[in-house]
Design a protein around this motif. Sequence first.
Motif, PDB file in Angstrom:
ATOM      1  N   LEU A  77      -5.212   3.450  -6.064  1.00  0.00           N
ATOM      2  CA  LEU A  77      -4.392   3.969  -4.972  1.00  0.00           C
ATOM      3  C   LEU A  77      -4.949   3.433  -3.675  1.00  0.00           C
ATOM      4  O   LEU A  77      -6.162   3.376  -3.480  1.00  0.00           O
ATOM      5  CB  LEU A  77      -4.486   5.488  -4.938  1.00  0.00           C
ATOM      6  N   SER A  78      -4.072   3.063  -2.766  1.00  0.00           N
ATOM      7  CA  SER A  78      -4.572   2.622  -1.462  1.00  0.00           C
ATOM      8  C   SER A  78      -3.784   3.314  -0.362  1.00  0.00           C
ATOM      9  O   SER A  78      -2.610   3.611  -0.512  1.00  0.00           O
ATOM     10  CB  SER A  78      -4.449   1.104  -1.353  1.00  0.00           C
ATOM     11  N   LEU A  79      -4.463   3.566   0.720  1.00  0.00           N
ATOM     12  CA  LEU A  79      -3.830   4.231   1.862  1.00  0.00           C
ATOM     13  C   LEU A  79      -4.013   3.359   3.088  1.00  0.00           C
ATOM     14  O   LEU A  79      -5.128   2.907   3.391  1.00  0.00           O
ATOM     15  CB  LEU A  79      -4.476   5.598   2.091  1.00  0.00           C
ATOM     16  N   ALA A  80      -2.931   3.086   3.779  1.00  0.00           N
ATOM     17  CA  ALA A  80      -3.003   2.333   5.032  1.00  0.00           C
ATOM     18  C   ALA A  80      -1.921   2.844   5.948  1.00  0.00           C
ATOM     19  O   ALA A  80      -0.742   2.836   5.592  1.00  0.00           O
ATOM     20  CB  ALA A  80      -2.814   0.837   4.761  1.00  0.00           C
ATOM     21  N   ALA A  81      -2.321   3.305   7.099  1.00  0.00           N
ATOM     22  CA  ALA A  81      -1.391   3.780   8.127  1.00  0.00           C
ATOM     23  C   ALA A  81      -0.349   4.732   7.560  1.00  0.00           C
ATOM     24  O   ALA A  81       0.835   4.593   7.773  1.00  0.00           O
ATOM     25  CB  ALA A  81      -0.706   2.596   8.823  1.00  0.00           C
ATOM     26  N   GLY A  82      -0.823   5.693   6.791  1.00  0.00           N
ATOM     27  CA  GLY A  82       0.071   6.732   6.312  1.00  0.00           C
ATOM     28  C   GLY A  82       0.913   6.351   5.122  1.00  0.00           C
ATOM     29  O   GLY A  82       1.718   7.127   4.638  1.00  0.00           O
ATOM     30  N   THR A  83       0.758   5.150   4.633  1.00  0.00           N
ATOM     31  CA  THR A  83       1.520   4.721   3.467  1.00  0.00           C
ATOM     32  C   THR A  83       0.592   4.633   2.262  1.00  0.00           C
ATOM     33  O   THR A  83      -0.499   4.070   2.360  1.00  0.00           O
ATOM     34  CB  THR A  83       2.171   3.350   3.707  1.00  0.00           C
ATOM     35  N   VAL A  84       1.048   5.199   1.155  1.00  0.00           N
ATOM     36  CA  VAL A  84       0.236   5.169  -0.064  1.00  0.00           C
ATOM     37  C   VAL A  84       0.891   4.215  -1.051  1.00  0.00           C
ATOM     38  O   VAL A  84       2.107   4.235  -1.236  1.00  0.00           O
ATOM     39  CB  VAL A  84       0.147   6.578  -0.677  1.00  0.00           C
ATOM     40  N   THR A  85       0.086   3.360  -1.673  1.00  0.00           N
ATOM     41  CA  THR A  85       0.613   2.537  -2.762  1.00  0.00           C
ATOM     42  C   THR A  85      -0.286   2.724  -3.969  1.00  0.00           C
ATOM     43  O   THR A  85      -1.473   3.006  -3.843  1.00  0.00           O
ATOM     44  CB  THR A  85       0.626   1.036  -2.425  1.00  0.00           C
ATOM     45  N   LEU A  86       0.328   2.557  -5.125  1.00  0.00           N
ATOM     46  CA  LEU A  86      -0.441   2.584  -6.362  1.00  0.00           C
ATOM     47  C   LEU A  86      -0.169   1.272  -7.087  1.00  0.00           C
ATOM     48  O   LEU A  86       0.974   0.901  -7.316  1.00  0.00           O
ATOM     49  CB  LEU A  86       0.008   3.765  -7.240  1.00  0.00           C
ATOM     50  N   ASP A  87      -1.251   0.549  -7.390  1.00  0.00           N
ATOM     51  CA  ASP A  87      -1.105  -0.730  -8.073  1.00  0.00           C
ATOM     52  C   ASP A  87      -1.864  -0.678  -9.382  1.00  0.00           C
ATOM     53  O   ASP A  87      -2.921  -0.062  -9.466  1.00  0.00           O
ATOM     54  CB  ASP A  87      -1.747  -1.854  -7.256  1.00  0.00           C
ATOM     55  N   HIS A  88      -1.314  -1.355 -10.389  1.00  0.00           N
ATOM     56  CA  HIS A  88      -2.105  -1.540 -11.596  1.00  0.00           C
ATOM     57  C   HIS A  88      -2.747  -2.913 -11.521  1.00  0.00           C
ATOM     58  O   HIS A  88      -2.096  -3.903 -11.239  1.00  0.00           O
ATOM     59  CB  HIS A  88      -1.257  -1.421 -12.858  1.00  0.00           C
TER      60      HIS A  88
END
Lengths: 259, 739
Positions: free
Chosen positions: B336-347
Amino acid sequence: MTQHKIQFSPVMRVRGLDLYYGTAQALFSVDMDIPKHQVTALIGPSGCGKSTFLRCLNRMNDLLGSVSIQGKIEMDDGTDIYDKHQDPIQLRRQVGMIFQKSNPFPKTIYENVVYGLRIAGVNDKKTLDQVVESSLTRAALWDEVKDRLDQSALGLSGGQMQRLCIARAVAVGPEILLMDEPCSALDPKSTAKIEDLILELRGKYTIVIVTHNMQQASRVSDYTGFFYEGKLIEFDRTQQIFTNPKNQQTEDYITGRFG
Amino acid sequence: MDQAVLKRNRKVDYWAKKVISLGGVAILVCVIGMLVMLVMQTAPLFLSPHKKELTAFALPNGNNTPEAVALGVDEYLETGYWIDSVGTIRFLDLQRAVETDHQKLFSGLGITKMRTYGPNSFSLTFADGSAGLVEVTFAAHFDENSQRTIEHQTKVIRQVPAGSFSQFPLEVLIRPLENNGMAAVALLPGNRVEVWTEVVEENFLGTSETHSFKTQIQTDPKDLVTALALNKKGDRLYLATQNGKLVLWNLNNPEEPALIDMRTAFADGRALTSLALVYGDESLAVGDEKGQVTTWFMAPEASGSPQKRLTLIHRLSSHKTEIQSLVPSLRNKAVLSLAAGTVTLDHMTSERELIRFSAPSPIKQFAFSTRGNGLLGLDQANRLTLWAFDAPHPEGSWMVYFGKVHYESYSAPDYVWQSSAGTDDFEPKFSLVPLIFGSLKGTLYAMLFAVPMGIFGAIYTNQFASRRFQTWAKPAVEITAAVPSVIIGFLAALWLAPILDRWLLGFFLFLVILPSLTLLFLVYWAQARTNKKLRLIEQSKELYLALPLLLSAVLLSAWLQPQVELWFFGGDFKQWLYAYVTKDYDQRNSIVISFALGFMVIPFIFTMTDDALSSVPDSLRAASVALGASRWQTTWKVLLPSASPGLFAGVILGMGRAIGETMVVLMATGNTPIIDISLFNGMRTLSANIAVEIPEAPVDGSLYRVLFLSALILFGFTFLINSIAELFRYSLRKKYAEF
């Protein structure tokens, strides 16, 4: 057995030919001289043995497996074609055959005609071209197909296919042509063309033709043999057979009382 | 005819038609049903993950609460918690949006820094300079009415006392070691990094001694350390810096840390902002100031070079601004990554961005449930939002199934199939390429044997053999098609393979000896055949000459093997093979498959060729013979060209059979999913792979569905191949419809 006292130079002599399919005898002691460069017609009711006899002349019966033969068939040089030393392949190049149903190979017209040469090892383009033209011309087909030699033979009409088969047989350079009811699957117009062709080939080739059609026999042949139940009943000049047969059975058949 | 009879005939006709149509339709429905079933089982692999907002509410205590430093949620998505900056952990009932429990951690010390190792595991740094490792656990209990209650527990795993470091720490990472030991890494003011290790040793009397070590990690004072990551075993420390340096230290020896690698991560020297170890501790996830998430591990710089360095392996999501934090999943290789209020989940493996979202107000804290099925986010407005999240098959993508992937601890990207391993943190390798290759390889070798045998056998039987031979040869070959493949596989694996292993060189000698012997014999025969009696043998009795020829070739090869082995191969052929040809000689090799699978296929090719030859009208054969052609000329020039579509159909149908064959390849190939065309080793085919792995695949799991995908591919292959064969047969039928 009727004696045939006819004077001509025979190209083939058949003597005492008996033929058995397994144990069933199909030909009984047939004697016949086949006249050179003439047209000989074989007539008779279905199952009389005339086609079987025809196939003996180039040993096509060999392919059937269960056929056994006694007697002699001599070529004009005195060799017996059924001799063990005799090569049937050589014989078949001398004695060509046209079948009841036209059977061109699924190849081009050109390749059909040169097939016999190619298997004999002739591959020279010039020779082949010449043979194709001369054979097709002889078979009265050249003008109709000269522009589409490289097209499939299966695209021709029934009559054209049969003439192609004649051209294919002629291309090998045989002495004798055997025709097994060559017109039975054709319409009258094509039949007429084939008959004209037979008359034209006469004199260059010895032709033996099996036919059901007595008008055809009388139109195209010089000699006629009548077969009945595996026996050659009568063999004579065509004119003689059709106008004044010596044998009662021949007369009955020709006048349409049976058959 | 009698009216009654007519009526009855009509009735029988009517019903026969109905029954026959029903049968035909039923078969079609079955095939289509199979296809639909396969597609349905496969489709979830390619569905994009979806999320659903379950609930959202403001933190119960309103806006006058201390800052939240950490969040968490249980796997049932019922209980959430947050830890505030004054050291209180507060549990929430997420469905009712109320606080159910709260407790002070570490007697209410203020928390200055939080680092998470994944869901529910936190390394906390306190205001007094001490630090602690905290884990929150949830246990579900069921009462008599099957009502579920979830008990939460907060456990302090390790504590580093205040004053352990030489300065007041800004950030501490703690990992537990065995026997209550621990490794702690602290970032100290002045860009210093210190490692504090406590090793507990138990002596033979049963008393334990504790040794503490404190060492400095060298850092460039001008290059600020921006992020730290410490692996679970506490022996690998990763540092990221302002100037874009990525550093790896070996802490195996607590007194003397050793530098493993230091490199500038990106050519543009961009600052690295965040680090996290992907589940399994093999790969390092790196976030940078440009918003790019990447993963790295130690791999050879160039292929074949022994020197290993930190290497960029996967590029994951990119954001517009710097990565603020990275959190690994504790279930798979997702980050999971968080940047400027946006969360993404990558495999990581599949490089798929599973999810990307932002709340109306920027998210500042987020947590992933341990099962990976839920996300809890806290935004700037102190609102908690809970999303249910479904990404059942994140490790799959087209690139994974069909492309080269650089797997962890591999030296280069490769096609690999390895669906399971001893540990949970293993990276599943789902490349279908080695399996497809194996299927094609097995088919190829089978066809090498079966095509000549089937076609020449059929030509001989159909055209040259005696009628008596024909009458029993054809049914005999057809009966071999009815031999259960398990028997053939069994014989191949347990009888043929050892024999071939024993006579390997003899087999190759045979391949040379048989043709040479035959040639020699033919030269002799060309002269001998002038004898009339001998010549009779040629008429359909060739078999009686071929058998002794074959037998003598076999005996000669067997007799020659030891001699040749001694003269040319130093006494051991297999040793020679190993030294000069291949390093992987395998007893279950492609020669065995060639025979065994070929044996399965021969009846198809034989029968189809025989039928095709028989379907050429006799009149063509007669025409050829009447023109003076020999048997061979007739066969070669007329029959074979005319029958060629049938021959192709037979070969292709045989291919279809070989590619789908399972039992033989399962038993005799060795099932090694390698990509190697070599004759001397085995393969794993798509079909055998399904048979091997489906019993172990959890229903509806990724492996299960990937196996269905491979079944679908197999289905496609055989469908395609059979259709092509059918087209050839159709063209043959059409060609001779007029004869």
